[in-house]
Design a protein around this motif. Structure first.
Motif, short mmCIF file in Angstrom:
data_model
loop_
_atom_site.label_atom_id
_atom_site.label_comp_id
_atom_site.label_asym_id
_atom_site.label_seq_id
_atom_site.Cartn_x
_atom_site.Cartn_y
_atom_site.Cartn_z
N LYS A 566 0.83 -1.20 0.00
CA LYS A 566 0.00 0.00 0.00
C LYS A 566 0.86 1.26 0.00
N ASP A 567 1.97 1.24 0.76
CA ASP A 567 2.85 2.41 0.80
C ASP A 567 3.54 2.63 -0.55
N VAL A 568 3.91 1.54 -1.24
CA VAL A 568 4.53 1.68 -2.57
C VAL A 568 3.57 2.35 -3.53
N LEU A 569 2.28 1.93 -3.49
CA LEU A 569 1.28 2.53 -4.37
C LEU A 569 1.05 4.00 -4.01
N LYS A 570 0.91 4.28 -2.71
CA LYS A 570 0.71 5.67 -2.28
C LYS A 570 1.89 6.55 -2.69
N ASN A 571 3.09 6.01 -2.61
CA ASN A 571 4.30 6.77 -2.92
C ASN A 571 4.25 7.34 -4.35
N GLU A 572 3.65 6.57 -5.27
CA GLU A 572 3.60 7.01 -6.67
C GLU A 572 2.29 7.73 -7.00
N LEU A 601 8.19 -3.05 -8.61
CA LEU A 601 6.79 -2.62 -8.64
C LEU A 601 6.68 -1.10 -8.64
N GLY A 602 7.61 -0.41 -7.92
CA GLY A 602 7.58 1.05 -7.93
C GLY A 602 7.77 1.59 -9.33
N LEU A 603 8.73 1.03 -10.12
CA LEU A 603 8.91 1.47 -11.51
C LEU A 603 7.68 1.18 -12.35
N ALA A 604 7.06 0.01 -12.14
CA ALA A 604 5.88 -0.36 -12.92
C ALA A 604 4.71 0.60 -12.65
N VAL A 605 4.45 0.88 -11.37
CA VAL A 605 3.36 1.78 -11.01
C VAL A 605 3.66 3.19 -11.53
N HIS A 606 4.93 3.58 -11.50
CA HIS A 606 5.29 4.89 -12.04
C HIS A 606 4.92 4.98 -13.53
N GLU A 607 5.22 3.92 -14.27
CA GLU A 607 4.90 3.92 -15.70
C GLU A 607 3.39 3.97 -15.92
N LEU A 608 2.63 3.19 -15.16
CA LEU A 608 1.17 3.19 -15.30
C LEU A 608 0.58 4.55 -14.95
N ALA A 609 1.08 5.16 -13.85
CA ALA A 609 0.57 6.46 -13.45
C ALA A 609 0.94 7.53 -14.47
N THR A 610 2.16 7.48 -15.00
CA THR A 610 2.57 8.45 -16.01
C THR A 610 1.70 8.32 -17.27
N ASN A 611 1.45 7.10 -17.69
CA ASN A 611 0.60 6.87 -18.87
C ASN A 611 -0.82 7.38 -18.62
N ALA A 612 -1.36 7.13 -17.39
CA ALA A 612 -2.71 7.57 -17.08
C ALA A 612 -2.80 9.09 -17.03
#
Length: 713
Positions: A566-572, A601-612
Motif C-alpha cells: 500500500k505504501d509503494v502505491l501511495k508513494n507514486e 513494482l515502484g517502476l511499474a506503477v510509475h509507468e502506469l501512473a505516467t501513462n494515465a
C-alpha cells in the motif's frame, strides 16, 4: 527544703515569661489527629470516586475500540468474499459459455464454507450452483428484487438476512454483476451462511455473561454469542436499533432480548451498513463502585483505629515530659538563655532547658555541620559524576583479597545491587579467552605502578556476553599495603555500534551496485528510445530516476527491510489524489514486499501512473484509478494478484506498438520477479492485471494466511 517541682523552677528561673492561658500537649495531639484524619477521609473518598470514574471511562473506551475493531473484522470477512466473487466475475469461462469449467473454478475459489456460488441470468434462471453437482436441475431464483437492483446499479449488492426458499435456512446473499459487452450478462451470487459470522464471534472468546451480536442493515440478528439458535433472525432491541440509526458508533443503556439490563456498545460499518454490538451486564459495571466503597469503609476503619491509638499515645507522651524537663535543667545549669513563649506549658518548660544546653554546644555543632556539609557535597558530586558516565567504582587489595564494588560496578557484571561479588566471582565472570589479558594487565600495573587500562568480555549469569572497560590506578595505604582503585564501564553498545557500522558499510556497497545497475538498464532502454526519435525520452528518463529515488526513500525509512504494498502505491499515486480521497482508491490486504519487489513494482506503477496522467483517466477531473490486490493461496503456487483499473477518462484506443513503458514493466516484473502482466486497453479505461509468485515478492511467506486477515483501510 521541699522541692517546688519543675513547673515552679521554670517560673523562678524565667519570671519574665508572660502568664497566659496555655494549651496542653494532649489537646494539641487531638487537634493534630483530627486535622489529619478529616482531610484524609475526604481526599480518599474523592480519590476512590475518581478512580471509579476513570475505570468506567477506560472500560467504555476499551469496549468501544473492541466493537470498532470487530466491525472492521466484519467488513473484512464480507470483503474477502466480495474480492473472490469479483475475481470469479472476470473468469473467461463465463464469456466462453464453458459453465462446467466455471463450476469447477467456483468450487475451488475459496468461498468460506458452507457458502455456495450460483450463476443466474437477469431473468432469474439459475444456470449452476456449487451446492449441487453441475448439470443438476435447479429452480428459478425468487430474488427478483435483488437481481433487479444489481441490474440497475451494475454494482455489488449485499442482502439482509432472510430464509432461503430451497433450504429454509437463514442466508445472506452477495450479488456481483458479470458484465460482458458493456451489459450485465449474468449475476454471480454467493449464498453465505450466518455460521461464518457466528464463528467470527466465537473466535473473540467473549465473556460468558456478556453478549456479542451482528446486526444487518434492518437491525435483524445475524449472529449472536448467547443462544443464537433462539434469536438469530429476530429484530434487535429497538433502543439499540434507534441508537445505531442515529450514530454510527457509541454506547447506550438497554435490555437484551432475554430481558437482562446491559450497557450496549455498538459500531456500524461504513461500507456494508452492518453493525457489531457487545452488551455488558449493568451489574458487572456497578461492581467497580462497590469495590471503591468497600475500600473507603476499610480506610475509615483504619483511621478510627489511628484515632484510638493517638488517644493512648497522648497519655504516654505527656508523662515523660516532666522527666525530660528535669534532665534539660541539669544539662543547662548555670546559664540563662531567654526564649519566646510557645503558649504550650510542656513545650515552654522543655524550651527553657534546651536553650540552656544549646549555648554550650552551638559553636561545636556549627563547625561539625560545615564539615559534614562539605563532605556530603563532595560525595554527592562524585556519585553524580560516576552515575552520569555509567561508571562503577571498585577497590581491590591483593594482599588481603578484599574486593569492594559499587552497585553500578556489580550491575556492569550482571549482579544485583545487594548481591555479593568477590574477586573470584569477577575472574569467573571474565570470558575464558580474555582472562590471561586481564591478569597480565593487573600484574603490569602493580609492578610498574602505571595506570590500569584493559577491555574484556564478561559473561553475565544469564549467559549473555558484555564488553567491560576497566580503568584504575595504584594506591598506597598508610600501612604500606598496595591496592588498585578504579572504575568499570559497560561498553557493549559501543562495540555493537562499531560492528553494525561495518555491516552497514558492506550493505551500502551492495545496495549502491544494485541501484546503479537498475539506472544503467533504464538509461540503456531510454537511449534506444531517443535513437528512434522520441523527443520525450530524456524527460521520461528523469521521471523514472525520480520515481526510483522516491522508492529508495521508502526503503531507507525501513532500513531496507522491505515496504508495504500500500505504501509503494501511495508513494507514486499520492500526487494525483484529490481532496476527498476519491480519485485514487486502494484496497487489499496488508502485504510486506521484499526490497527487490518494491523497486520493480515502484517502476511499474510509475509507468502506469505516467501513462494515465498523459493519455488515460488522470487527464480528466472525473477520472479515477482503482488498485485492488489479493492473495490467491489456493493456487499452486500461491500468487499475489494486483489489478489496475482506470475509469472516467477519455476513450482508450490500443497502441500500434509496444511502448518503452510496457517494455520496462515487462523487464522489471516478468524477468526480475517471475510475474505475469496482462494489459487490456478497454475503451472505458486501461486495465492491467499483474500476477506474482508469493515466494518472489513477500518478506514473510510463512505468515501469508495471517496477512490475509489484516486488510488496509
Amino acid at each position: 527544703m521541699n522541692d517546688p517541682g519543675p513547673n515552679a523552677s521554670a517560673a523562678t528561673i524565667n519570671p519574665s515569661l508572660p502568664v497566659s492561658p496555655r494549651t496542653s500537649l494532649r489537646q494539641l495531639l487531638w487537634a493534630l489527629v483530627f486535622a489529619l484524619t478529616l482531610p484524609a477521609i475526604l481526599i480518599a473518598a474523592a480519590g476512590l470516586y475518581s478512580g471509579y470514574r476513570a475505570e468506567q471511562e477506560t472500560m467504555d473506551l476499551r469496549l468501544q475500540e473492541t466493537v470498532r475493531a470487530m466491525s472492521l473484522s466484519l467488513d473484512r470477512e464480507i470483503e474477502k468474499s466480495e474480492v473472490v466473487m469479483r475475481m470469479l466475475a472476470l473468469s473467461p469461462y463465463i464469456a466462453d459459455g464453458n459453465f462446467s469449467a466455471f463450476h469447477r473454478q467456483a468450487q475451488e475459489a475459496g468461498i468460506p464454507k458452507p457458502s455456495w456460488v450460483s450463476l443466474v441470468t437477469p431473468e432469474g434462471e439459475v444456470l449452476l450452483s456449487t451446492r449441487v453437482p453441475y448439470g443438476s436441475e435447479l429452480p428459478d431464483s425468487v430474488r427478483q428484487t435483488s437481481l433487479l437492483k444489481v441490474l440497475e446499479t451494475r454494482t455489488t449488492h449485499l442482502s439482509d438476512l432472510f430464509n432461503g426458499s430451497i433450504t429454509g435456512q437463514p442466508l445472506i446473499t452477495l450479488d456481483v454483476p458479470v458484465i460482458l459487452d458493456e451489459k450485465v450478462a449474468y449475476i454471480l451470487s454467493a449464498s453465505i451462511s450466518p455460521n461464518i459470522f457466528q464463528k467470527l464471534i466465537a473466535d473473540q472468546r467473549i465473556a460468558s455473561n456478556w453478549n456479542a451480536a451482528v446486526l444487518d442493515r434492518s437491525g435483524r440478528v445475524v449472529a449472536r454469542s448467547r443462544m443464537p439458535e433462539r434469536f438469530v433472525g429476530q429484530l434487535g432491541n429497538p433502543i439499540i436499533r434507534d441508537a445505531i440509526n442515529s450514530n454510527p458508533e457509541g454506547h447506550v443503556q438497554s435490555v437484551t432480548l432475554e430481558g437482562v439490563p446491559v450497557r450496549a456498545y455498538f459500531s456500524k460499518s461504513a461500507v456494508y451498513g452492518w453493525s457489531f454490538v457487545i452488551s455488558v451486564p449493568s451489574t458487572e459495571l456497578s461492581a467497580s463502585f462497590k469495590r471503591s466503597l468497600f475500600w473507603l469503609v476499610i480506610l475509615a476503619g483504619c483511621i478510627l483505629m489511628g484515632v484510638a491509638l493517638a488517644a493512648v499515645l497522648s497519655r504516654l507522651i505527656a508523662k515523660p515530659v516532666d522527666q525530660l524537663v528535669a534532665q534539660a535543667h541539669a544539662l543547662g545549669a548555670g546559664q540563662e538563655v531567654l526564649g519566646a513563649s510557645t503558649h504550650v506549658l510542656e513545650f515552654d518548660t522543655i524550651q527553657k532547658a534546651l536553650t540552656d544546653a544549646a549555648a554550650n554546644v552551638r559553636e561545636q555543632e556549627r563547625n561539625r555541620e560545615e564539615v559534614l556539609t562539605r563532605v556530603a557535597e563532595s560525595e554527592a558530586r562524585l556519585r553524580l559524576a560516576l552515575n552520569a558516565g555509567h561508571l562503577g567504582s571498585w577497590e581491590y587489595t591483593p594482599s588481603t583479597g578484599i574486593f569492594v564494588t559499587s552497585p553500578q560496578c556489580r550491575a556492569n557484571f550482571g549482579r544485583g545491587p545487594d548481591q555479593p561479588f568477590s574477586y573470584d566471582d569477577l575472574i569467573a565472570a571474565i570470558h575464558p579467552d580474555d582472562r590471561a589479558r586481564q591478569a597480565e594487565a593487573v600484574v603490569r600495573t602493580l609492578k610498574n605502578r602505571v595506570d590500569l587500562q584493559v577491555e574484556y568480555r564478561a559473561i553475565w549469569p544469564d549467559q549473555s556476553e558484555h564488553w567491560i572497560r576497566i580503568s584504575g590506578q595504584v594506591r598506597v595505604a598508610p600501612d604500606g599495603h598496595l591496592s588498585l582503585v578504579g572504575v568499570s564501564q559497560d561498553i557493549t553498545e559501543q562495540k555493537l555500534a562499531d560492528e553494525r557500522q561495518g555491516i552497514m558499510l558492506h550493505e551500502l556497497n551492495h545496495r549502491v551496485k544494485n541501484t546503479l545497475a537498475t539506472v544503467q538498464s533504464v538509461a540503456s532502454m531510454t537511449r534506444r528510445s531517443a535513437d528512434q526519435g522520441d523527443p520525450a525520452a530524456w524527460d521520461a528518463f528523469l521521471g523514472r530516476v525520480q520515481g526510483l529515488a522516491k522508492t529508495h526513500d521508502l526503503l531507507t525509512a525501513t532500513q531496507w527491510q522491505g515496504a508495504l504494498l500500500k505504501d509503494v502505491l501511495k508513494n507514486e499515486l499520492e500526487p494525483y489524489q484529490d481532496a476527498l480521497n476519491q480519485r485514487i482508491r486502494l484496497r487489499g490486504p496488508e502485504i510486506n514486499l521484499q526490497p527487490s519487489a518494491v523497486l520493480a513494482l515502484g517502476l511499474a506503477v510509475h509507468e502506469l501512473a505516467t501513462n494515465a496522467s498523459k493519455y488515460g483517466s488522470l487527464t480528466s477531473p472525473e477520472g479515477k484509478v482503482h488498485v485492488m490486490w489479493a492473495l490467491a493461496s489456493a493456487l499452486n503456487p500461491p500468487v499475489l494478484i494486483v489489478e489496475w483499473v482506470e475509469s472516467g477518462g477519455p476513450p482508450v484506443t490500443p497502441p500500434q506498438r509496444q511502448g518503452f513503458g510496457t517494455k520496462l514493466i515487462q523487464r522489471g516484473l516478468a524477468q526480475q520477479l517471475g510475474g505475469e502482466i496482462k494489459l487490456n486497453f478497454h475503451p472505458d479505461g486501461v486495465r492491467c492485471v499483474i500476477t506474482f509468485p508469493i515466494k518472489n515478492v513477500m518478506v514473510e511467506i510463512d505468515e501469508t494466511d495471517e496477512s490475509v486477515e489484516r486488510y488496509a483501510s
